[in-house]
Design a protein around this motif. Structure first.
Motif, mmCIF file in Angstrom:
data_model
loop_
_atom_site.group_PDB
_atom_site.id
_atom_site.type_symbol
_atom_site.label_atom_id
_atom_site.label_comp_id
_atom_site.label_asym_id
_atom_site.label_seq_id
_atom_site.Cartn_x
_atom_site.Cartn_y
_atom_site.Cartn_z
ATOM 1 N N GLY A 2 -10.102 22.822 -26.349
ATOM 2 C CA GLY A 2 -10.510 23.366 -24.777
ATOM 3 C C GLY A 2 -10.910 22.584 -23.907
ATOM 4 O O GLY A 2 -11.569 22.851 -22.809
ATOM 5 N N LEU A 3 -11.097 21.041 -24.086
ATOM 6 C CA LEU A 3 -11.785 20.243 -23.300
ATOM 7 C C LEU A 3 -10.820 19.383 -22.336
ATOM 8 O O LEU A 3 -11.107 18.807 -21.556
ATOM 9 C CB LEU A 3 -12.412 19.123 -24.352
ATOM 10 N N THR A 4 -9.238 19.689 -22.681
ATOM 11 C CA THR A 4 -8.482 18.852 -21.759
ATOM 12 C C THR A 4 -7.429 19.986 -21.551
ATOM 13 O O THR A 4 -6.889 20.787 -22.279
ATOM 14 C CB THR A 4 -7.814 17.517 -22.439
ATOM 15 N N SER A 5 -6.622 19.856 -20.462
ATOM 16 C CA SER A 5 -5.599 20.612 -20.180
ATOM 17 C C SER A 5 -4.379 19.472 -19.928
ATOM 18 O O SER A 5 -4.767 18.557 -19.997
ATOM 19 C CB SER A 5 -5.821 21.463 -18.563
ATOM 20 N N ARG A 6 -3.193 20.241 -20.030
ATOM 21 C CA ARG A 6 -1.901 19.115 -19.960
ATOM 22 C C ARG A 6 -0.902 19.961 -19.143
ATOM 23 O O ARG A 6 -0.818 21.193 -19.273
ATOM 24 C CB ARG A 6 -1.325 18.701 -21.329
ATOM 25 N N THR A 7 -0.395 19.118 -18.112
ATOM 26 C CA THR A 7 0.743 19.835 -17.516
ATOM 27 C C THR A 7 1.933 18.799 -17.497
ATOM 28 O O THR A 7 1.927 17.586 -17.430
ATOM 29 C CB THR A 7 0.348 20.152 -16.072
ATOM 30 N N ARG A 8 3.185 19.223 -17.301
ATOM 31 C CA ARG A 8 4.252 18.422 -17.530
ATOM 32 C C ARG A 8 4.580 18.146 -15.863
ATOM 33 O O ARG A 8 4.549 18.862 -15.196
ATOM 34 C CB ARG A 8 5.470 19.138 -18.032
#
Length: 143
Positions: free
Chosen positions: A114-120
């Motif tokens: 839960g320390l990074t998010s990712r988006t395309r």
């Protein structure tokens, strides 16, 4: 193109180097144009702008002695320090000197925690710190 050098230059130029060769020099001191030295009495040379000059002086990860690195490891700490700006795996590999595969493994672990998010975004996946990562970074800096 064969025995030719083609550049994106607004001036049409055609020079015969008469077998003297051509020194190609990458430089950070020009932004858009190739700088030519084609004088008769000197070695022919071209200085061309390097790519990614905007990142040349960027930070490359965790500062020396970072307490966060002792907890999550130096690789993951380096990534967390860089992920205030959305970045791809390739960008992060280039900035840290890690392999893309190693960066990908660290990002998977950070994302699972839960320390990074990712988006395309088009063909790219951008990673960025979550609020939890920002709190962790602040805490490790004593603030």
């Amino acid at each position: 193109l064969g025995d030719r050098v083609v550049s994106d230059d607004p001036f049409e130029r055609d020079f015969d180097l008469r077998g003297r060769g051509l020194a190609l020099n990458p430089t950070v001191f020009t932004e858009r144009r190739v700088l030519w030295n084609l004088l008769e009495d000197s070695l022919p040379a071209a200085a061309y702008p390097v790519r990614a000059v905007g990142t040349l002086w960027e930070a490359t990860g965790a500062p020396p002695g970072d307490p966060l690195a002792r907890v999550v490891g130096p690789g993951r700490a380096a990534l967390l320090h860089l992920l205030d700006t959305p970045s791809t795996t390739t960008d992060l590999a280039r900035l840290t000197g890690m392999s893309a595969g190693n960066v990908s493994q660290h990002l998977a672990a950070l994302h699972a925690a839960g320390l990074t998010s990712r988006t395309r975004q088009g063909r790219h996946v951008l990673y960025r710190n979550t609020d939890a990562a920002r709190v962790l970074l602040r805490a490790s800096q004593g603030g």
